[in-house]
Motif scaffolding. Structure first.
Motif, PDB file in Angstrom:
ATOM      1  N   LEU A 158       0.832  -1.200   0.000  1.00 15.60           N
ATOM      2  CA  LEU A 158       0.000   0.000   0.000  1.00 15.60           C
ATOM      3  C   LEU A 158       0.868   1.252   0.000  1.00 15.60           C
ATOM      4  O   LEU A 158       1.692   1.454   0.891  1.00 15.60           O
ATOM      5  N   ILE A 159       0.672   2.096  -1.016  1.00 18.78           N
ATOM      6  CA  ILE A 159       1.290   3.412  -1.066  1.00 18.78           C
ATOM      7  C   ILE A 159       0.226   4.423  -0.650  1.00 18.78           C
ATOM      8  O   ILE A 159      -0.919   4.347  -1.108  1.00 18.78           O
ATOM      9  N   TYR A 160       0.575   5.383   0.193  1.00 19.37           N
ATOM     10  CA  TYR A 160      -0.427   6.328   0.670  1.00 19.37           C
ATOM     11  C   TYR A 160       0.167   7.722   0.842  1.00 19.37           C
ATOM     12  O   TYR A 160       1.372   7.893   1.021  1.00 19.37           O
ATOM     13  N   LYS A 161      -0.714   8.721   0.769  1.00 19.52           N
ATOM     14  CA  LYS A 161      -0.339  10.117   1.006  1.00 19.52           C
ATOM     15  C   LYS A 161      -0.711  10.489   2.426  1.00 19.52           C
ATOM     16  O   LYS A 161      -1.680   9.953   2.974  1.00 19.52           O
ATOM     17  N   THR A 171       4.538  10.924   1.013  1.00 17.65           N
ATOM     18  CA  THR A 171       4.060   9.623   0.542  1.00 17.65           C
ATOM     19  C   THR A 171       4.812   8.517   1.253  1.00 17.65           C
ATOM     20  O   THR A 171       6.049   8.560   1.348  1.00 17.65           O
ATOM     21  N   GLY A 172       4.073   7.537   1.761  1.00 16.74           N
ATOM     22  CA  GLY A 172       4.681   6.456   2.521  1.00 16.74           C
ATOM     23  C   GLY A 172       4.269   5.080   2.040  1.00 16.74           C
ATOM     24  O   GLY A 172       3.496   4.928   1.085  1.00 16.74           O
ATOM     25  N   VAL A 173       4.781   4.060   2.728  1.00 13.61           N
ATOM     26  CA  VAL A 173       4.586   2.666   2.340  1.00 13.61           C
ATOM     27  C   VAL A 173       4.087   1.864   3.535  1.00 13.61           C
ATOM     28  O   VAL A 173       4.599   1.996   4.644  1.00 13.61           O
ATOM     29  N   ALA A 174       3.054   1.034   3.294  1.00  9.75           N
ATOM     30  CA  ALA A 174       2.572   0.074   4.293  1.00  9.75           C
ATOM     31  C   ALA A 174       2.340  -1.258   3.588  1.00  9.75           C
ATOM     32  O   ALA A 174       2.324  -1.333   2.359  1.00  9.75           O
ATOM     33  N   SER A 175       2.155  -2.299   4.368  1.00 10.49           N
ATOM     34  CA  SER A 175       1.953  -3.624   3.763  1.00 10.49           C
ATOM     35  C   SER A 175       1.130  -4.496   4.697  1.00 10.49           C
ATOM     36  O   SER A 175       0.956  -4.185   5.885  1.00 10.49           O
ATOM     37  N   ALA A 176       0.623  -5.599   4.152  1.00 10.21           N
ATOM     38  CA  ALA A 176      -0.160  -6.556   4.936  1.00 10.21           C
ATOM     39  C   ALA A 176       0.099  -7.956   4.402  1.00 10.21           C
ATOM     40  O   ALA A 176       0.298  -8.151   3.192  1.00 10.21           O
ATOM     41  N   CYS A 192       3.931  16.374  -4.591  1.00  6.29           N
ATOM     42  CA  CYS A 192       3.596  15.198  -5.406  1.00  6.29           C
ATOM     43  C   CYS A 192       2.514  14.369  -4.720  1.00  6.29           C
ATOM     44  O   CYS A 192       2.561  14.166  -3.502  1.00  6.29           O
ATOM     45  N   GLU A 193       1.553  13.870  -5.504  1.00  8.09           N
ATOM     46  CA  GLU A 193       0.450  13.108  -4.931  1.00  8.09           C
ATOM     47  C   GLU A 193      -0.221  12.242  -5.988  1.00  8.09           C
ATOM     48  O   GLU A 193       0.201  12.188  -7.134  1.00  8.09           O
ATOM     49  N   ASP A 194      -1.310  11.573  -5.571  1.00 13.31           N
ATOM     50  CA  ASP A 194      -2.150  10.746  -6.462  1.00 13.31           C
ATOM     51  C   ASP A 194      -1.338   9.667  -7.166  1.00 13.31           C
ATOM     52  O   ASP A 194      -1.321   9.563  -8.391  1.00 13.31           O
ATOM     53  N   ALA A 195      -0.667   8.839  -6.386  1.00 19.27           N
ATOM     54  CA  ALA A 195       0.188   7.794  -6.944  1.00 19.27           C
ATOM     55  C   ALA A 195      -0.626   6.705  -7.636  1.00 19.27           C
ATOM     56  O   ALA A 195      -1.764   6.410  -7.273  1.00 19.27           O
ATOM     57  N   GLY A 196      -0.007   6.117  -8.639  1.00 21.36           N
ATOM     58  CA  GLY A 196      -0.503   4.897  -9.257  1.00 21.36           C
ATOM     59  C   GLY A 196       0.673   3.949  -9.384  1.00 21.36           C
ATOM     60  O   GLY A 196       1.777   4.376  -9.762  1.00 21.36           O
ATOM     61  N   ILE A 197       0.493   2.670  -9.021  1.00 25.43           N
ATOM     62  CA  ILE A 197       1.607   1.721  -9.083  1.00 25.43           C
ATOM     63  C   ILE A 197       1.201   0.463  -9.836  1.00 25.43           C
ATOM     64  O   ILE A 197       0.017   0.136  -9.929  1.00 25.43           O
ATOM     65  N   MET A 243      10.462  -7.496 -15.919  1.00 26.48           N
ATOM     66  CA  MET A 243      11.658  -6.823 -15.427  1.00 26.48           C
ATOM     67  C   MET A 243      11.759  -6.886 -13.906  1.00 26.48           C
ATOM     68  O   MET A 243      12.722  -6.371 -13.323  1.00 26.48           O
ATOM     69  N   ALA A 244      10.771  -7.516 -13.265  1.00 30.62           N
ATOM     70  CA  ALA A 244      10.759  -7.670 -11.804  1.00 30.62           C
ATOM     71  C   ALA A 244      10.959  -6.325 -11.109  1.00 30.62           C
ATOM     72  O   ALA A 244      11.861  -6.152 -10.273  1.00 30.62           O
ATOM     73  N   VAL A 245      10.089  -5.373 -11.432  1.00 26.78           N
ATOM     74  CA  VAL A 245      10.212  -4.038 -10.862  1.00 26.78           C
ATOM     75  C   VAL A 245       8.826  -3.428 -10.642  1.00 26.78           C
ATOM     76  O   VAL A 245       7.891  -3.670 -11.417  1.00 26.78           O
ATOM     77  N   PHE A 246       8.698  -2.669  -9.555  1.00 27.77           N
ATOM     78  CA  PHE A 246       7.507  -1.859  -9.330  1.00 27.77           C
ATOM     79  C   PHE A 246       7.734  -0.497  -9.986  1.00 27.77           C
ATOM     80  O   PHE A 246       8.839   0.053  -9.917  1.00 27.77           O
ATOM     81  N   ARG A 247       6.682   0.033 -10.584  1.00 29.90           N
ATOM     82  CA  ARG A 247       6.741   1.377 -11.148  1.00 29.90           C
ATOM     83  C   ARG A 247       5.629   2.222 -10.536  1.00 29.90           C
ATOM     84  O   ARG A 247       4.529   1.734 -10.306  1.00 29.90           O
ATOM     85  N   MET A 248       5.938   3.487 -10.296  1.00 33.80           N
ATOM     86  CA  MET A 248       4.976   4.411  -9.717  1.00 33.80           C
ATOM     87  C   MET A 248       4.994   5.720 -10.502  1.00 33.80           C
ATOM     88  O   MET A 248       6.060   6.206 -10.875  1.00 33.80           O
ATOM     89  N   LEU A 249       3.807   6.264 -10.744  1.00 35.27           N
ATOM     90  CA  LEU A 249       3.672   7.577 -11.365  1.00 35.27           C
ATOM     91  C   LEU A 249       2.897   8.478 -10.422  1.00 35.27           C
ATOM     92  O   LEU A 249       1.918   8.055  -9.805  1.00 35.27           O
ATOM     93  N   MET A 250       3.324   9.730 -10.312  1.00 35.99           N
ATOM     94  CA  MET A 250       2.641  10.713  -9.478  1.00 35.99           C
ATOM     95  C   MET A 250       2.651  12.044 -10.210  1.00 35.99           C
ATOM     96  O   MET A 250       3.534  12.303 -11.028  1.00 35.99           O
TER      97      MET A 250
END
Length: 337
Positions: A247-250, A262-267, A289-294, A300-307
């Motif tokens: 989970l990415i959150y503002k 912007t931070g990171v959480a997980s479950a 910067c806000e309104d992330a999309g991931i 390529m075994a990578v996460f990508r994020m746009l804000m």
């Protein structure tokens, strides 16, 4: 990574930059012979820019609802051959100025991912009375996904406040709520839904419901004096094949209300509980910067994020979902699209 090759030519020394691996292409391209060959959607010498696609007009793509303002949306493919969009709309004929009193989540469908989408109804709405639940007044910024077993999962921001009902703009009412700056006065927080945003989750076996809304938020403000101790919002989520979630959150803090982080959480399971990355520190990007999309690129075994950062955007990548790297400083966006 990029390295510097020094080439001697006719007595002159030339410095030539070139990639040596895919990391030098910001994991958005392949390094071939010292040159980045960007994957679809990316451009630039280091694949740090977006290759802007087609922008559809109302009626040609996306979602346009006569008489309603919408803001933000997510799309998922259903088992019925349709694409299902969940968007934030303002109820009672209001515009975006009434977001913090009238935001709801609506549902729309299309046979193609680009649309146009046809509205079918409201998915999440106000409760009566609004103060009866943590998310009784507004629901917005929907992020729709499907679990590995097919369950439809809808993440959203929710909020409420004492003595604040939705306004009826059709009848001439006007929004009266202040912005985030009012949250610096802690005595006013119970009366302003801006200051009480938290992240919720609803789920359903089908894209049209019935939807089960969790009775409590899955992520609330951080501990006192933390960088996210005022409110949390704008969820962007990836669900893994083992049902765990990233989970990415503002968030904003009481100590610095004007700055967004912007931070990171997980479950271990998307139902929760969610825990913050430790140590809990924000991702190092500009505070506007806000309104992330991931999303995750398996190849390529990578996460990508746009804000977006005002009228600019930034692309970030991560190999583990916890530590993120901005590919470049923010690039122009508004006047490009």
């Amino acid at each position: 990574m990029y390295t510097q090759h020094v080439v001697a030519l006719m007595g002159c020394v030339w410095a030539v930059l070139g990639c040596v691996d895919d990391g030098g292409c910001n994991w958005a391209g392949n390094c071939v012979g010292g040159t980045c060959e960007c994957v679809k959607g990316f451009a630039g010498v280091e694949c740090a820019e977006l290759n802007m696609g087609v922008s559809w007009k109302c009626g040609e793509g996306g979602l346009c609802v006569d008489g309603e303002n919408t803001w933000g949306a997510g799309v998922v493919e259903g088992d019925d051959g349709l694409y299902h969009m969940y968007a934030c709309a303002m109820s009672e004929g209001c515009d975006l100025n009434a977001f913090f009193s009238n935001a709801v989540v609506i549902h729309a469908t299309s046979p193609t991912p680009q649309g146009p989408y046809t509205p079918t109804g409201v998915t999440l709405s106000h409760l009566d009375p609004p103060a009866s639940s943590w998310d009784g007044l507004i629901q917005g910024n929907p992020n729709i996904l499907r679990s590995p077993n097919g369950t439809y999962i809808l993440y959203y921001l929710g909020s409420t406040a004492l003595d604040v009902p939705p306004v009826n703009c059709t009848a001439g009412d006007t929004p009266h709520l202040a912005g985030a700056s009012i949250c610096s006065n802690t005595s006013l927080i119970p009366y302003n839904p801006v200051c009480r945003q938290q992240i919720g989750l609803a789920y359903s076996p089908t894209p049209t419901g019935p939807w089960t809304r969790r009775s409590q938020p899955i992520l609330g403000p951080g501990p006192s004096s933390a960088w996210d101790d005022l409110f949390v919002t704008n969820p962007a989520v990836h669900i893994f094949k083992n049902e765990s979630a990233l989970l990415i959150y503002k968030a904003r803090s009481k100590e610095n209300v004007g700055a967004m982080h912007t931070g990171v959480a997980s479950a271990e399971h998307w139902m929760g509980p969610y825990t913050r990355r430790q140590p809990s520190v924000p991702i190092p990007i500009p505070s506007d910067c806000e309104d992330a999309g991931i999303y995750y690129d398996e190849g390529m075994a990578v996460f990508r994020m746009l804000m977006h950062c005002g009228c600019n955007y930034v692309y970030l990548w991560s190999k583990d979902g916890a530590s993120w790297t901005a590919a470049s400083s923010p690039n122009p966006w508004c006047h490009v699209t």
